[in-house]
Design a protein around this motif. Structure first.
Motif, mmCIF file in Angstrom:
data_model
loop_
_atom_site.group_PDB
_atom_site.id
_atom_site.type_symbol
_atom_site.label_atom_id
_atom_site.label_comp_id
_atom_site.label_asym_id
_atom_site.label_seq_id
_atom_site.Cartn_x
_atom_site.Cartn_y
_atom_site.Cartn_z
ATOM 1 N N LEU A 1 0.804 -1.228 0.000
ATOM 2 C CA LEU A 1 0.000 0.000 0.000
ATOM 3 C C LEU A 1 0.833 1.273 0.000
ATOM 4 N N ILE B 1 -5.932 5.132 -7.382
ATOM 5 C CA ILE B 1 -6.599 5.135 -6.075
ATOM 6 C C ILE B 1 -5.575 5.286 -4.954
ATOM 7 N N CYS B 2 -4.447 4.605 -5.098
ATOM 8 C CA CYS B 2 -3.392 4.714 -4.084
ATOM 9 C C CYS B 2 -2.853 6.129 -3.995
ATOM 10 N N TRP C 1 -5.827 0.890 -9.901
ATOM 11 C CA TRP C 1 -5.406 0.722 -8.507
ATOM 12 C C TRP C 1 -4.389 1.775 -8.087
ATOM 13 N N TRP C 2 -3.445 2.076 -8.969
ATOM 14 C CA TRP C 2 -2.390 3.020 -8.608
ATOM 15 C C TRP C 2 -2.941 4.434 -8.468
ATOM 16 N N CYS D 1 -3.132 0.014 -14.223
ATOM 17 C CA CYS D 1 -4.509 -0.209 -13.774
ATOM 18 C C CYS D 1 -4.923 0.905 -12.818
#
Length: 686
Positions: free
Chosen positions: A69, A487-488, A484-485, A482
């Motif tokens: 994370l 969002i991170c 996801w990164w 994607c």
């Protein structure tokens, strides 16, 4: 295509090979340099202690969680920004000029770290020198520095007996191992406190000078040399660790130590302190926010696959920590058996583990000098890799920010910085220097590096825009990451970093060294040192806003957008422009009543070579920046997808009229003329 740049308003010169920014000679250079930089001594001397302290094997759960994370998103972010811009930690903030102070913060904290870290490497060289003997000096109590309280731990003949050879009939509170006496009374010749700094330890001063000289030789010729040295320095530690693992797991008591290390204590996972310390360990051990990751990536070619490396390097770092833990606890289990005690009684952290516990255990090995040489050579190679990344952060920052001054004087710049930092390190090799070193180590990166990482995520995720950043990554590697990164960068990672910062500040205690408590003035000095790497951020923001135009909000908005010369430096900007979406929309954006600017634009329209020539760079267009865009090369390094684009800057001079949209890219002279005419026609109809 070969570009020419102006050196002054009087003429032009060709960009020589010496002035061009270096790139890695091979992809493995970058990978090994990144691994060597990310994997430091902390992986060996701090992780095992934290793992024991926070639940053994269960500590790996929060540790790996925060790697996923926190470390992975930060590695991808810093690698991508550095590779895309091909700029060091200061110049890279053209992506958001208002936050250029982040670069100065990175350079400051890295420069401070270099000073005291090299002192510890001087200790390593000192131990390495004393390892070149038939009998290790810290394995006996008959040396001139030993006291009557010295004792020697000896290997037992059986797995059930424990023997200690203690000089004299003394109490347990006073006795001190021979390795600890060697550390305190021979290496340091330690004084009673920071109030008494004593004399300079000439032996340590010589070791410090030798290490700085080695650093200079490795870095003075740039990454083409240091990138080859890491083939040895980055791989050698793993060979030594593997040899040590094979040796130590066969020691008596090794299995007890390993079980102490891996057996989980699940109740510890309910403690917020365990999660906080896991987050801090993965944060500091991977060197995020120090500028080194960004610097190394800036030497990549534009289309290198930094995404793959961003996934692998943190995993290697995490795996190295876990792997080193097996070696550490095998040795500690062996020592505990010899002393007739438990593992937790022989466990030290920090320098105590490296310079007391490890040497004491090694002195009990057969052919102990051989193992001591291997061990301290391993520490030396790990340290030199760390120093490569930290020093290169400082050097690249200066050469990229002031290329005409320093890029052709790399040897001189490297030598000057090494000399300055060597001089600043002299107080740390005095007899009371360990007290000063502890202060700097305690406060140097207390919260500045975390603050830098938080702001990096905010800039990329929100100000510059994650979607925009995805397009930059797609340009480099041919595909978008994607979601996801994104969002991170926007939510998860900055929140975790903010929680880490709060946790770190709530857990901080006044600096101490063993049982010694520092005076208040020394603690105050520590806080000042900690603030040195923070104050560049707000100071630069204030100066930058002061020099901008408009209201406060307009200035913030203006300086938060990418600078006109932001973009991939290693790519012909015309080609880069063609890879971006084009829109021909007109919209009111900004106007000015500058007659001079109108005249400049009309001169360009009429073919006035005075404004079409490269020497046009010497004119400060609209008081914002120098432009060198057209004529032979079309558009060169122009801004894109920002509110202050190349065309916006040109058209804002139209008195009271319309200017071109923010989203027009890649204009050549011919296209510029067409758009200029269209804009004039648009104004006539209003």
């Amino acid at each position: 295509m070969e570009f020419k740049e102006n050196s002054t308003s009087k003429g032009k010169y060709e960009v020589t090979q010496e002035e061009r920014r270096e790139t890695w000679t091979g992809r493995l250079d970058f990978f090994l340099s990144s691994v060597g930089y990310a994997v430091g001594i902390g992986n060996i001397w701090r992780f095992p202690y934290l793992c024991y302290k926070n639940g053994g094997g269960s500590f790996l759960i929060p540790y790996i969680t925060f790697m996923i994370l926190g470390a992975l998103p930060m590695f991808l972010l810093e690698y991508s920004v550095g590779q895309f811009s091909s700029n060091g930690p200061i110049s890279v903030w053209k992506i958001c000029p208002l936050m250029k102070g982040l670069g100065y913060a990175m350079v400051t904290v890295s420069a401070i770290f270099c000073i005291y870290f090299n002192v510890m490497m001087g200790y390593v060289l000192y131990f390495l020198y004393h390892s070149l003997s038939s009998v290790l000096p810290w394995s006996t109590c008959d040396n001139k520095w030993n006291t009557e309280f010295c004792y020697i731990s000896q290997t037992s003949n059986t797995s059930t007996s424990n023997i200690s050879s203690i000089s004299g009939n003394i109490t347990g509170d006073l006795k001190m191992s021979s390795s600890e006496e060697f550390w305190r009374y021979n290496v340091l010749q330690i004084t009673s406190g920071i109030e008494d700094m004593g004399k300079i330890r000439l032996e340590l001063l010589l070791c410090l000078f030798i290490f700085w000289f080695i650093v200079f030789l490795c870095l003075c010729k740039g990454i083409k040399v240091s990138g080859k040295i890491v083939y040895v320095t980055a791989i050698f530690p793993y060979i030594v660790l593997l040899i040590f693992l094979v040796r130590v797991v066969t020691l008596p008591g090794a299995m007890d130590g390993i079980l102490f290390y891996v057996v989980p204590q699940w109740d510890k996972l309910l403690s917020t302190k365990v999660w906080g310390e896991a987050a801090l360990q993965i944060f500091f051990s991977t060197s995020m926010g120090w500028g080194g990751l960004l610097t190394f990536a800036s030497y990549n070619k534009l289309h290198d696959n930094m995404y793959r490396n961003a996934m692998i390097v943190p995993a290697v770092n995490c795996g190295t920590s876990i792997f080193a833990g097996f070696i550490t606890f095998s040795i500690l289990g062996f020592m505990a058996l010899n002393k007739g005690t438990t593992v937790d009684k022989v466990l030290n952290q920090g320098p105590g583990l490296v310079f007391i516990t490890y040497p004491e255990a090694i002195s009990s090995f057969p052919i102990s000098p051989f193992w001591a040489i291997l061990f301290f050579l391993m520490l030396f190679t790990i340290g030199i890799d760390t120093q490569f990344g930290t020093m290169e952060t400082v050097l690249s920052a200066l050469t990229d920010e002031f290329p005409k001054l320093f890029r052709r004087r790399k040897v001189f710049l490297t030598g000057a910085i090494c000399i300055i930092e060597f001089i600043l390190g002299i107080p740390f090799v005095m007899q009371g220097g360990i007290y000063a070193l502890q202060i700097v180590d305690w406060y140097c990166a207390l919260f500045s590096v975390m603050l830098v990482c938080i702001l990096e995520n905010i800039i990329i995720g929100w100000i510059y825009g994650a979607n925009r950043f995805y397009e930059d990554i797609e340009l480099m590697i041919g595909r978008k990451p994607c979601i996801w990164w994104s969002i991170c960068w926007k939510f998860i990672t900055p929140v975790i970093l903010a929680m880490m910062l709060v946790f770190n500040m709530t857990q901080i205690t006044p600096v101490s060294y063993g049982t010694y408590q520092y005076p208040q003035w020394a603690i105050a000095v520590g806080w000042i040192i900690g603030m040195l790497s923070v104050i560049p951020i707000p100071i630069y923001m204030v100066i930058d806003l002061w020099n901008a135009n408009g209201t406060v909000l307009q200035r913030i908005k203006q300086r938060s957008n990418p600078a006109p010369n932001w973009g991939p430096a290693n790519m012909d900007s015309t080609v880069y422009a063609q890879s971006l979406p084009k829109q021909d929309t007109f919209s009111p954006h900004y106007t000015t009543n500058s007659t001079e600017n109108q005249t400049m634009l009309k001169d360009i329209m009429n073919g006035n070579s005075r404004h079409q020539d490269d020497d046009y760079e010497d004119r400060n267009l609209f008081g914002m920046r120098k432009i060198t865009y057209w004529e032979k090369y079309g558009v060169k390094r122009f801004p894109y997808r920002g509110r202050r684009t190349f065309t916006s800057l040109l058209y804002q001079s139209l008195d009271g009229g319309m200017i071109i949209s923010n989203d027009v890219y890649g204009l050549t002279i011919s296209q510029f003329e067409q758009m200029y005419k269209a804009c004039l026609e648009r104004r006539k109809t209003q």
